[in-house]
Scaffold this active site. Structure first.
Site, short mmCIF file in Angstrom:
data_model
loop_
_atom_site.label_atom_id
_atom_site.label_comp_id
_atom_site.label_asym_id
_atom_site.label_seq_id
_atom_site.Cartn_x
_atom_site.Cartn_y
_atom_site.Cartn_z
N SER A 1 0.83 -1.21 0.00
CA SER A 1 0.00 0.00 0.00
C SER A 1 0.86 1.26 0.00
CB SER A 1 -0.91 0.03 1.23
OG SER A 1 -1.77 -1.09 1.24
N1 SAH Z 1 -1.36 -4.69 3.92
C1 SAH Z 1 -0.51 -4.68 2.74
C2 SAH Z 1 -1.27 -4.46 1.48
C3 SAH Z 1 -1.81 -5.71 1.02
S1 SAH Z 1 -2.61 -5.72 -0.55
C4 SAH Z 1 0.57 -3.64 2.89
O1 SAH Z 1 0.98 -3.37 3.95
O2 SAH Z 1 1.07 -3.12 1.93
C5 SAH Z 1 -4.02 -6.68 -0.09
C6 SAH Z 1 -3.76 -8.10 0.34
O3 SAH Z 1 -5.03 -8.67 0.64
C7 SAH Z 1 -3.14 -8.98 -0.75
O4 SAH Z 1 -2.00 -9.58 -0.25
C8 SAH Z 1 -4.24 -10.01 -1.03
O5 SAH Z 1 -3.73 -11.30 -1.35
C9 SAH Z 1 -4.99 -10.03 0.28
N2 SAH Z 1 -6.37 -10.55 0.19
C10 SAH Z 1 -7.28 -10.38 -0.79
N3 SAH Z 1 -8.41 -11.03 -0.51
C11 SAH Z 1 -8.23 -11.64 0.70
C12 SAH Z 1 -9.04 -12.48 1.54
N4 SAH Z 1 -10.28 -12.82 1.21
N5 SAH Z 1 -8.51 -12.90 2.70
C13 SAH Z 1 -7.24 -12.55 3.06
N6 SAH Z 1 -6.44 -11.79 2.33
C14 SAH Z 1 -6.91 -11.33 1.15
#
Ligand code: SAH
Length: 221
Positions: A70
């Site tokens: 992010s």
């Molecule tokens: N928190 C991260 C950003 C992650 S992007 C940061 O610090 O930068 C969003 C994440 O959510 C991805 O890794 C994706 O695989 C995960 N995601 C999407 N759908 C999900 C679900 N149903 N359960 C758990 N994780 C999920």
């Protein structure tokens, strides 16, 4: 990454880190603890070495497997909103990704529970946070549409992937008085919402921003 590599980036990044913090302040981030963490957190350790030189730009970057780390502004905005009145004791993070947001949370609240649907990403995040000696995070490889019922209720829930509507399980697992920060909407832009559970039956919604997140998917891989 070699030790020399880490140091090298660390040295060249001091100015870019300050620039990043100045930019977040200009954009309205006020919480000093959040700003200090954005300054000190080694974001370059969460991205591929090839992208490390861009780690302190205020931008999302690819982390592989179609996912992104992010944008620092978004991490700061969501964290600030989650912590606005009180520091929550227990926080559930949905979407661990590379674990950068997880690190920021872990430095601010006593207990973090984080759920990720992609096993390979979760393993990498676990390693990175272990290297950084972060000990107050528990990881689960699962579809977080179902939350993590065993440790509920949570005083805070922070969701980093966007569903089309708030998953009912997450509503249920929010403690009374707890706060959830969640992007809600279609693939090409969402509303970042603050959902507060005012009592057992009632929730208040507040619109914080327009944002763009990867979708919250179903199942695991
Ligand atoms: N928190 C991260 C950003 C992650 S992007 C940061 O610090 O930068 C969003 C994440 O959510 C991805 O890794 C994706 O695989 C995960 N995601 C999407 N759908 C999900 C679900 N149903 N359960 C758990 N994780 C999920």
């Amino acid at each position: 990454m070699t030790v020399v590599g880490v140091r090298g980036i660390g040295m060249t990044s001091a100015r870019t880190r300050e620039r990043l913090v100045a930019r977040l302040k200009e954009q309205g981030i006020r919480n000093p603890a959040v700003l200090n963490l954005i300054r000190s957190a080694p974001r370059h350790l969460f991205v591929d070495e090839a992208l490390a030189s861009r780690a302190y730009e205020d931008t999302a970057l690819p982390i592989g497997l179609g996912q992104t780390i992010s944008q620092p502004f978004i991490v700061a905005r969501m964290t600030e909103a989650l912590l606005e009145d009180t520091v929550p004791e227990k926080v559930l993070e949905v979407g661990t990704g590379c674990g950068y947001q997880t690190l920021i949370l872990a430095k601010l609240v006593p207990q973090v529970f984080t759920v990720e649907r992609i096993g390979a990403l979760q393993q990498r995040a676990r390693k990175t946070l272990n290297t950084l000696k972060v000990r107050n995070v528990r990881f689960k490889h699962a579809d977080a549409n179902w939350g993590w019922p065993q440790h509920a209720p949570y005083d805070g829930i922070l969701v980093t992937a966007a569903p089309e509507a708030v998953p009912p399980a997450l509503m249920q697992q929010l403690a009374v008085g707890g706060r959830m920060v969640i992007p809600v909407g279609a693939t090409h832009g969402q509303d970042l919402l603050l959902v507060t559970r005012t009592d057992k039956q009632h929730y208040a919604h507040k619109l914080l921003d327009r944002v763009s997140f990867v979708p919250l998917l179903e199942g695991t891989e």
